[in-house]
Design a protein around this motif. Structure first.
Motif, PDB file in Angstrom:
ATOM      1  N   VAL A 376       0.838  -1.204   0.000  1.00  0.00           N
ATOM      2  CA  VAL A 376       0.000   0.000   0.000  1.00  0.00           C
ATOM      3  C   VAL A 376       0.873   1.254   0.000  1.00  0.00           C
ATOM      4  O   VAL A 376       0.586   2.235  -0.716  1.00  0.00           O
ATOM      5  CB  VAL A 376      -0.953  -0.006   1.204  1.00  0.00           C
ATOM      6  CG1 VAL A 376      -1.668   1.336   1.334  1.00  0.00           C
ATOM      7  CG2 VAL A 376      -1.961  -1.138   1.077  1.00  0.00           C
ATOM      8  N   SER A 377       1.960   1.232   0.773  1.00  0.00           N
ATOM      9  CA  SER A 377       2.861   2.387   0.828  1.00  0.00           C
ATOM     10  C   SER A 377       3.486   2.656  -0.531  1.00  0.00           C
ATOM     11  O   SER A 377       3.615   3.819  -0.952  1.00  0.00           O
ATOM     12  CB  SER A 377       3.953   2.150   1.876  1.00  0.00           C
ATOM     13  OG  SER A 377       3.399   1.975   3.157  1.00  0.00           O
ATOM     14  N   MET A 378       3.862   1.585  -1.237  1.00  0.00           N
ATOM     15  CA  MET A 378       4.492   1.766  -2.547  1.00  0.00           C
ATOM     16  C   MET A 378       3.488   2.215  -3.606  1.00  0.00           C
ATOM     17  O   MET A 378       3.845   2.949  -4.526  1.00  0.00           O
ATOM     18  CB  MET A 378       5.186   0.476  -2.972  1.00  0.00           C
ATOM     19  CG  MET A 378       6.404   0.122  -2.127  1.00  0.00           C
ATOM     20  SD  MET A 378       7.634   1.470  -1.993  1.00  0.00           S
ATOM     21  CE  MET A 378       7.260   2.101  -0.340  1.00  0.00           C
ATOM     22  N   ILE A 379       2.239   1.783  -3.477  1.00  0.00           N
ATOM     23  CA  ILE A 379       1.209   2.293  -4.389  1.00  0.00           C
ATOM     24  C   ILE A 379       1.070   3.800  -4.215  1.00  0.00           C
ATOM     25  O   ILE A 379       1.031   4.566  -5.191  1.00  0.00           O
ATOM     26  CB  ILE A 379      -0.136   1.585  -4.125  1.00  0.00           C
ATOM     27  CG1 ILE A 379      -0.064   0.123  -4.558  1.00  0.00           C
ATOM     28  CG2 ILE A 379      -1.267   2.294  -4.869  1.00  0.00           C
ATOM     29  CD1 ILE A 379      -1.279  -0.691  -4.163  1.00  0.00           C
ATOM     30  N   ALA A 380       1.005   4.234  -2.967  1.00  0.00           N
ATOM     31  CA  ALA A 380       0.899   5.672  -2.689  1.00  0.00           C
ATOM     32  C   ALA A 380       2.123   6.417  -3.210  1.00  0.00           C
ATOM     33  O   ALA A 380       2.004   7.520  -3.774  1.00  0.00           O
ATOM     34  CB  ALA A 380       0.734   5.896  -1.185  1.00  0.00           C
ATOM     35  N   LEU A 381       3.315   5.823  -3.056  1.00  0.00           N
ATOM     36  CA  LEU A 381       4.537   6.474  -3.516  1.00  0.00           C
ATOM     37  C   LEU A 381       4.568   6.588  -5.034  1.00  0.00           C
ATOM     38  O   LEU A 381       4.933   7.642  -5.576  1.00  0.00           O
ATOM     39  CB  LEU A 381       5.758   5.694  -3.024  1.00  0.00           C
ATOM     40  CG  LEU A 381       7.126   6.231  -3.452  1.00  0.00           C
ATOM     41  CD1 LEU A 381       7.336   7.661  -2.955  1.00  0.00           C
ATOM     42  CD2 LEU A 381       8.240   5.322  -2.932  1.00  0.00           C
ATOM     43  N   VAL A 382       4.170   5.530  -5.727  1.00  0.00           N
ATOM     44  CA  VAL A 382       4.150   5.568  -7.195  1.00  0.00           C
ATOM     45  C   VAL A 382       3.187   6.641  -7.693  1.00  0.00           C
ATOM     46  O   VAL A 382       3.521   7.429  -8.598  1.00  0.00           O
ATOM     47  CB  VAL A 382       3.773   4.185  -7.771  1.00  0.00           C
ATOM     48  CG1 VAL A 382       3.366   4.299  -9.240  1.00  0.00           C
ATOM     49  CG2 VAL A 382       4.943   3.228  -7.642  1.00  0.00           C
ATOM     50  N   LEU A 383       2.007   6.690  -7.116  1.00  0.00           N
ATOM     51  CA  LEU A 383       1.033   7.698  -7.539  1.00  0.00           C
ATOM     52  C   LEU A 383       1.552   9.101  -7.253  1.00  0.00           C
ATOM     53  O   LEU A 383       1.368  10.028  -8.062  1.00  0.00           O
ATOM     54  CB  LEU A 383      -0.300   7.463  -6.830  1.00  0.00           C
ATOM     55  CG  LEU A 383      -0.999   6.130  -7.166  1.00  0.00           C
ATOM     56  CD1 LEU A 383      -2.286   5.995  -6.365  1.00  0.00           C
ATOM     57  CD2 LEU A 383      -1.272   6.019  -8.657  1.00  0.00           C
ATOM     58  N   ARG A 384       2.218   9.271  -6.117  1.00  0.00           N
ATOM     59  CA  ARG A 384       2.794  10.568  -5.765  1.00  0.00           C
ATOM     60  C   ARG A 384       3.878  10.972  -6.755  1.00  0.00           C
ATOM     61  O   ARG A 384       3.899  12.097  -7.276  1.00  0.00           O
ATOM     62  CB  ARG A 384       3.354  10.508  -4.342  1.00  0.00           C
ATOM     63  CG  ARG A 384       4.292  11.635  -3.960  1.00  0.00           C
ATOM     64  CD  ARG A 384       3.613  12.975  -3.893  1.00  0.00           C
ATOM     65  NE  ARG A 384       4.565  14.038  -3.631  1.00  0.00           N
ATOM     66  CZ  ARG A 384       4.249  15.330  -3.598  1.00  0.00           C
ATOM     67  NH1 ARG A 384       2.989  15.693  -3.804  1.00  0.00           N
ATOM     68  NH2 ARG A 384       5.162  16.245  -3.349  1.00  0.00           N
ATOM     69  N   LEU A 385       4.797  10.057  -7.039  1.00  0.00           N
ATOM     70  CA  LEU A 385       5.902  10.372  -7.946  1.00  0.00           C
ATOM     71  C   LEU A 385       5.406  10.619  -9.368  1.00  0.00           C
ATOM     72  O   LEU A 385       5.913  11.515 -10.064  1.00  0.00           O
ATOM     73  CB  LEU A 385       6.934   9.247  -7.924  1.00  0.00           C
ATOM     74  CG  LEU A 385       7.726   9.089  -6.620  1.00  0.00           C
ATOM     75  CD1 LEU A 385       8.650   7.878  -6.707  1.00  0.00           C
ATOM     76  CD2 LEU A 385       8.532  10.348  -6.307  1.00  0.00           C
ATOM     77  N   ASN A 386       4.443   9.833  -9.823  1.00  0.00           N
ATOM     78  CA  ASN A 386       3.898  10.049 -11.167  1.00  0.00           C
ATOM     79  C   ASN A 386       3.281  11.434 -11.288  1.00  0.00           C
ATOM     80  O   ASN A 386       3.465  12.128 -12.301  1.00  0.00           O
ATOM     81  CB  ASN A 386       2.858   8.981 -11.489  1.00  0.00           C
ATOM     82  CG  ASN A 386       3.473   7.632 -11.801  1.00  0.00           C
ATOM     83  OD1 ASN A 386       4.686   7.518 -11.976  1.00  0.00           O
ATOM     84  ND2 ASN A 386       2.647   6.600 -11.875  1.00  0.00           N
ATOM     85  N   ARG A 387       2.545  11.820 -10.267  1.00  0.00           N
ATOM     86  CA  ARG A 387       1.929  13.150 -10.282  1.00  0.00           C
ATOM     87  C   ARG A 387       3.001  14.234 -10.225  1.00  0.00           C
ATOM     88  O   ARG A 387       2.914  15.256 -10.916  1.00  0.00           O
ATOM     89  CB  ARG A 387       0.966  13.277  -9.100  1.00  0.00           C
ATOM     90  CG  ARG A 387       0.231  14.614  -9.042  1.00  0.00           C
ATOM     91  CD  ARG A 387      -0.863  14.592  -7.997  1.00  0.00           C
ATOM     92  NE  ARG A 387      -0.338  14.408  -6.654  1.00  0.00           N
ATOM     93  CZ  ARG A 387      -0.455  13.285  -5.956  1.00  0.00           C
ATOM     94  NH1 ARG A 387      -1.065  12.238  -6.477  1.00  0.00           N
ATOM     95  NH2 ARG A 387       0.039  13.205  -4.739  1.00  0.00           N
ATOM     96  N   GLN A 388       4.035  13.999  -9.436  1.00  0.00           N
ATOM     97  CA  GLN A 388       5.087  14.994  -9.246  1.00  0.00           C
ATOM     98  C   GLN A 388       5.929  15.181 -10.514  1.00  0.00           C
ATOM     99  O   GLN A 388       6.299  16.303 -10.863  1.00  0.00           O
ATOM    100  CB  GLN A 388       5.987  14.553  -8.095  1.00  0.00           C
ATOM    101  CG  GLN A 388       7.068  15.552  -7.694  1.00  0.00           C
ATOM    102  CD  GLN A 388       7.853  15.042  -6.490  1.00  0.00           C
ATOM    103  OE1 GLN A 388       7.637  13.927  -6.019  1.00  0.00           O
ATOM    104  NE2 GLN A 388       8.754  15.852  -5.987  1.00  0.00           N
ATOM    105  N   HIS A 389       6.204  14.099 -11.217  1.00  0.00           N
ATOM    106  CA  HIS A 389       7.132  14.157 -12.346  1.00  0.00           C
ATOM    107  C   HIS A 389       6.465  14.336 -13.700  1.00  0.00           C
ATOM    108  O   HIS A 389       7.091  14.839 -14.629  1.00  0.00           O
ATOM    109  CB  HIS A 389       7.976  12.879 -12.390  1.00  0.00           C
ATOM    110  CG  HIS A 389       9.038  12.832 -11.349  1.00  0.00           C
ATOM    111  ND1 HIS A 389      10.362  13.088 -11.618  1.00  0.00           N
ATOM    112  CD2 HIS A 389       8.984  12.567 -10.011  1.00  0.00           C
ATOM    113  CE1 HIS A 389      11.073  12.969 -10.513  1.00  0.00           C
ATOM    114  NE2 HIS A 389      10.258  12.652  -9.524  1.00  0.00           N
TER     115      HIS A 389
END
Length: 401
Positions: A376-389
Motif C-alpha cells: 500500500v505504501s508503494m502504491i501511494a509512492l508511485v502515484l505521488r511520484l507520477n503526479r510529481q514528475h
C-alpha cells in the motif's frame, strides 16, 4: 506522460517508473499465488479464478477480484511507461546530453531499459495467466519463446555493460571515483538478475526436462553474473562513500540490494523446484525457510542503512514531498515492492512450509499484514511520484551517478 523538452531533461532512470508499476502488479499476483488453490500447476490460472468465483468464500472472492484489478491497472501503467520511455530514449539519443551521459559514470543508467523490459515480460506473463482462458495448455510452447526473449534482453544488457566497462577499463582516468559514492553502479547487476529470474521461470513450471535444463543453465549464468557484479560494484562504491559521503540525489540506491536479493531469491527457488520436479533433487522446507530468512536479514539491514542516510540528508523532504525533482526517486519504489514480495514468500514457502505457523492463522496474517503495508505504501509512492514528475512541467533534473 510528457515532460518539457524531454531530449534535454530526460534520464534513463525514468525506466524505473515502469519497473515499479510492474513490480506492484507482481505484489497483487502474490494474493493469487498463495491464497487461491491451484491444483495441477505451480501457479494459479484463469480457470482457478473461475472456481474461486463459483465456489469460494466472500473473502477469497474479494481478494481475487482486488488482485485482478490491481494486476490490470499496474500492468497497464507498466506498459504505458515502458513505451513512453522507449520513445523518449530514442529522442534522447539524438541530443548532446546523451553523448555526455555515454562518457560519464551515468552511462550505466542505460541498463534501466533492459531491466524494465524484463519486468514487462514477467508482468505480461502474469496477465496471461490471470486473464487468458486455456493459456496453461500452451505454456510448453511459450517457454522456449520466453527463454529466447529473456536471452535477447540479456545480450542487450551485456552489450551495454561491455560498452561501459570497455571504456572505463581501457581508457583510464575516465571513471570518476568521487561520483561513485552510491550504489547507482549496481543497476547492471539488477538488470542481470531480472533477466536471470525470467530465464528461471520455465525451470519452475515446465514438465519438459530439456526446457528445464536450458532454463537452469541460462538462469545460473545470469544469476552468478549478477552476484559477481554486485559484489565488485558495492565494495568499490562503499569505499567511495566512506571517503566522500553518499551522493544525495543517489541516496535511494543504497537500498537496491533489497530488490536484487528478492529477484535472486525467487530465481533460486524456481531452480530448486525445477531440480526437484525434473531431476529428483530434494531440498527440505526448513532449508528453504532459513535461506529466505538469511536473504530477508540482509535486506532489512540495507533498508535500515538506506533510510538512515536518506533521513539524515532530508531526501524525502525535498525529492518526495518537496518541489525538487530527481528521476532517481523512483528507485525508492523497488525496495518496498521487493520486501512485500519477499515477505509473502517467506511467510508461505518458509514459515508455513516448514510447519512453523498455520496457514491463514493469526501469526500468518500478522506477517502478511507487513507485506500488505509495504504494498500500500508503494502504491501511494508511485502515484505521488507520477503526479510529481509527469503532471507538470519538469524542473531541473538531477540524475544519479
Amino acid at each position: 506522460m510528457t515532460t518539457e523538452k524531454p531530449a534535454e531533461t530526460y534520464s534513463p532512470l525514468y525506466f524505473l517508473a515502469s519497473l515499479g508499476a510492474g513490480g506492484l502488479a507482481v505484489t497483487f499476483f502474490m494474493y493469487l499465488m498463495f491464497w487461491v488453490p491451484h491444483p495441477g500447476q505451480p501457479v494459479p490460472v484463469f480457470e482457478d479464478l473461475q472456481t474461486v468465483f463459483a465456489t469460494g468464500s466472500v473473502a477469497l472472492k474479494s481478494a481475487a477480484l482486488l488482485a485482478m484489478i490491481g494486476i490490470a491497472v499496474f500492468a497497464f501503467l507498466n506498459v504505458r511507461s515502458l513505451l513512453w520511455n522507449l520513445s523518449a530514449l530514442s529522442r534522447f539519443r539524438r541530443s548532446p546530453s546523451y553523448q555526455a551521459l555515454r562518457s560519464s559514470n551515468a552511462e550505466t543508467t542505460l541498463l534501466a531499459a533492459p531491466l524494465a523490459s524484463a519486468m514487462t515480460i514477467n508482468a505480461m506473463f502474469i496477465v496471461g495467466l490471470v486473464f487468458v482462458p486455456g493459456l496453461w495448455g500452451l505454456v510448453e510452447y511459450l517457454f522456449p519463446l520466453a527463454l529466447v526473449a529473456f536471452l535477447g534482453l540479456g545480450i542487450w544488457a551485456f552489450r551495454l555493460i561491455g560498452d561501459f566497462l570497455g571504456r572505463v577499463l581501457t581508457e583510464g582516468g575516465v571513471f570518476d571515483m568521487t561520483a561513485h559514492n552510491s550504489f547507482a553502479q549496481l543497476l547492471p547487476a539488477f538488470a542481470l538478475s531480472m533477466v536471470g529470474v525470467g530465464l528461471a521461470a520455465p525451470a519452475a513450471m515446465s514438465t519438459n526436462s530439456l526446457t528445464v535444463g536450458a532454463s537452469l543453465i541460462l538462469s545460473t549464468f545470469f544469476g552468478i553474473a549478477a552476484i559477481t557484479y554486485t559484489v565488485v560494484a558495492s565494495v568499490t562504491a562503499f569505499s567511495s562513500m566512506l571517503r566522500f559521503g553518499t551522493a544525495r540525489e543517489a541516496g535511494p540506491t543504497l537500498m537496491v540490494i533489497v530488490p536484487i536479493l528478492t529477484v535472486l531469491g525467487i530465481l533460486f527457488l524456481r531452480q530448486n523446484h525445477g531440480l526437484h520436479a525434473a531431476f529428483d533433487t530434494h531440498g527440505t522446507a526448513a532449508e528453504t525457510m532459513v535461506f529466505l530468512a538469511r536473504l530477508l536479514t540482509v535486506q532489512i539491514l540495507f533498508l535500515m542503512l538506506g533510510l538512515l542516510v536518506l533521513r539524515r540528508q532530508h531526501y524525502f523532504r525535498d525529492f518526495v514531498f518537496g518541489s525538487k525533482l530527481s528521476p532517481g526517486s523512483y528507485a525508492l519504489v523497488c525496495p518496498g515492492v521487493a520486501l512485500s514480495v519477499m515477505l509473502h514468500f517467506f511467510t508461505n514457502k518458509g514459515l508455513v512450509g516448514a510447519g512453523l505457523i498455520e496457514k491463514f492463522g493469526p501469526a500468518y496474517w500478522s506477517v502478511t499484514a507487513i507485506a500488505l503495508l509495504f504494498q500500500v505504501s508503494m502504491i501511494a509512492l508511485v502515484l505521488r511520484l507520477n503526479r510529481q514528475h509527469f503532471r507538470r512541467p519538469a524542473e531541473t533534473l538531477v540524475p544519479a551517478q
